[in-house]
Design an enzyme around this catalytic site. Structure first.
Site, PDB file in Angstrom:
ATOM      1  N   THR A 222       0.869  -1.189   0.000  1.00 44.37           N
ATOM      2  CA  THR A 222       0.000   0.000   0.000  1.00 44.37           C
ATOM      3  C   THR A 222       0.897   1.228   0.000  1.00 44.37           C
ATOM      4  O   THR A 222       1.954   1.221   0.617  1.00 44.37           O
ATOM      5  CB  THR A 222      -0.851  -0.003   1.293  1.00 44.37           C
ATOM      6  OG1 THR A 222      -1.850  -0.977   1.165  1.00 44.37           O
ATOM      7  CG2 THR A 222      -1.484   1.351   1.577  1.00 44.37           C
TER       8      THR A 222
ATOM      9  N   ASP B  19      -9.406   0.970   4.853  1.00 44.40           N
ATOM     10  CA  ASP B  19      -9.132   2.319   5.364  1.00 44.40           C
ATOM     11  C   ASP B  19      -8.601   3.269   4.305  1.00 44.40           C
ATOM     12  O   ASP B  19      -8.720   4.488   4.455  1.00 44.40           O
ATOM     13  CB  ASP B  19      -8.111   2.218   6.505  1.00 44.40           C
ATOM     14  CG  ASP B  19      -6.803   1.593   6.022  1.00 44.40           C
ATOM     15  OD1 ASP B  19      -6.853   0.481   5.456  1.00 44.40           O
ATOM     16  OD2 ASP B  19      -5.750   2.227   6.196  1.00 44.40           O
TER      17      ASP B  19
HETATM   18  N1  ASP Z   1      -4.580  -0.674   4.836  1.00 46.18           N
HETATM   19  C1  ASP Z   1      -4.677  -1.511   3.678  1.00 46.18           C
HETATM   20  C2  ASP Z   1      -6.012  -2.216   3.700  1.00 46.18           C
HETATM   21  O1  ASP Z   1      -6.357  -2.804   4.713  1.00 46.18           O
HETATM   22  C3  ASP Z   1      -3.588  -2.500   3.561  1.00 46.18           C
HETATM   23  C4  ASP Z   1      -2.201  -2.004   3.886  1.00 46.18           C
HETATM   24  O2  ASP Z   1      -2.003  -0.848   4.229  1.00 46.18           O
HETATM   25  O3  ASP Z   1      -1.261  -2.800   3.784  1.00 46.18           O
HETATM   26  O4  ASP Z   1      -6.684  -2.211   2.717  1.00 46.18           O
END
Ligand code: ASP
Length: 297
Positions: A170, A201
């Site tokens: 991400t 999120d």
């Molecule tokens: N926050 C992201 C999600 O849950 C994943 C990540 O940040 O690695 O979609």
């Protein structure tokens, strides 16, 4: 002096040279704009577009695949004047962060989801395409074998078994421009093997992304936990009183107290940058008036 800080995801992985290259390319693209008077919003968008186009990251091209092998991206952007835009479960637009910014600038809404979001992106002239890479398709095949249960794929696999790979890669950015404006943005393919339609999120203002006149921040980690505790809003809210560095630390502490780890980058009104993570690793890079740094230095 302006500043920009970016992350390439937090989790249980070992960031390598490819991450470093991608992160430095992102801060360099943003810096060119910031140095020539570009806005914090331009800088955040440019940095995130670079990382969305780089298949090493889980955003745009190279996004994680959901349970059905389909890409569904989330992205959001917010500025210090409280304007915000986001897209959720976007399937085909190559640069979800650009779609999020257009939601902010061209509509009266904050969040567009699913088919409506893809159709909006097309109408705005954003390029679209197949965002799956061979690496992701192969990983998905492997996951299907892992989760096959009596010949059937369980509707909701136990994602804890995938924790090491879940959403790693991400991307996010936080910047301050020469006029003191702040911006933050986040973009992700989300959790690997997620149930189709799951929104994380990265699309939720206050959770993955938040900004105020005092600070701006982007978070990465387990989206469900980040949403429950609105970690970006929490850190940005505290930054006005205790400064962004302490605010990030205190957000991580709250996460630890509630039993989850995540990572975050942020910037505050004097241009100071902050980063922190309560996971094995987080890849990041920054460019400020005193040079550029990455996690490898
Ligand atoms: N926050 C992201 C999600 O849950 C994943 C990540 O940040 O690695 O979609």
């Amino acid at each position: 002096m302006p500043s920009i800080i970016v992350h390439g995801g937090a989790g249980a992985y070992e960031p390598g040279k490819e991450h470093e290259r991608g992160l430095l390319a992102a801060v360099d693209a943003a810096w060119v704009l910031l140095e020539s008077g570009g806005s914090a919003a331009d800088a955040v968008e440019a940095a995130i577009v670079m990382m969305e186009d780089d298949p090493i990251f889980n955003a745009g091209l190279g996004s994680s695949l959901n349970l059905e092998g389909v890409v569904e991206c989330d992205a959001s952007i917010m500025l210090s004047d409280y304007s915000a835009g986001a897209v959720a479960a976007l399937k085909a637009a190559k640069n979800p962060i650009r779609a999020a910014r257009l939601v902010m600038e061209r509509t009266d809404h904050v969040l567009l989801a699913g088919e409506g979001a893809d159709s909006f992106a097309r109408k705005m002239g954003l390029p679209s395409g197949d965002l799956r890479t061979e690496r992701r398709i192969e990983l998905h095949r492997k996951n299907l074998r892992t989760f096959r249960d009596g010949g059937e794929i369980k509707f909701m696999p136990n994602l804890r078994g995938l924790a090491d790979e879940m959403g790693i890669g991400t991307v996010g950015a936080a910047a301050m421009d020469a006029e003191g404006r702040l911006a933050a943005g986040t973009s992700t393919g989300g959790m690997m093997m997620k149930v189709p339609g799951r929104v994380g999120d990265g699309a939720v203002i206050g959770a993955g992304t938040y900004a105020s006149p005092h600070a701006a921040a982007s978070a990465t980690g387990h989206g469900e936990a980040i949403m429950r505790h609105l970690v970006a809003k929490g850190a940005v809210g505290a930054a006005g009183d205790i400064g962004v560095r302490e605010a990030v630390e205190s957000a991580l502490e709250i996460g630890r107290f509630h039993g989850f780890g995540f990572g975050m980058v942020g910037v505050e009104e004097n241009g100071a940058t902050a980063l922190g993570f309560a996971t094995q690793a987080m890849s990041w890079a920054e460019r400020t008036d005193d040079g550029r740094r990455t996690f490898l230095e």
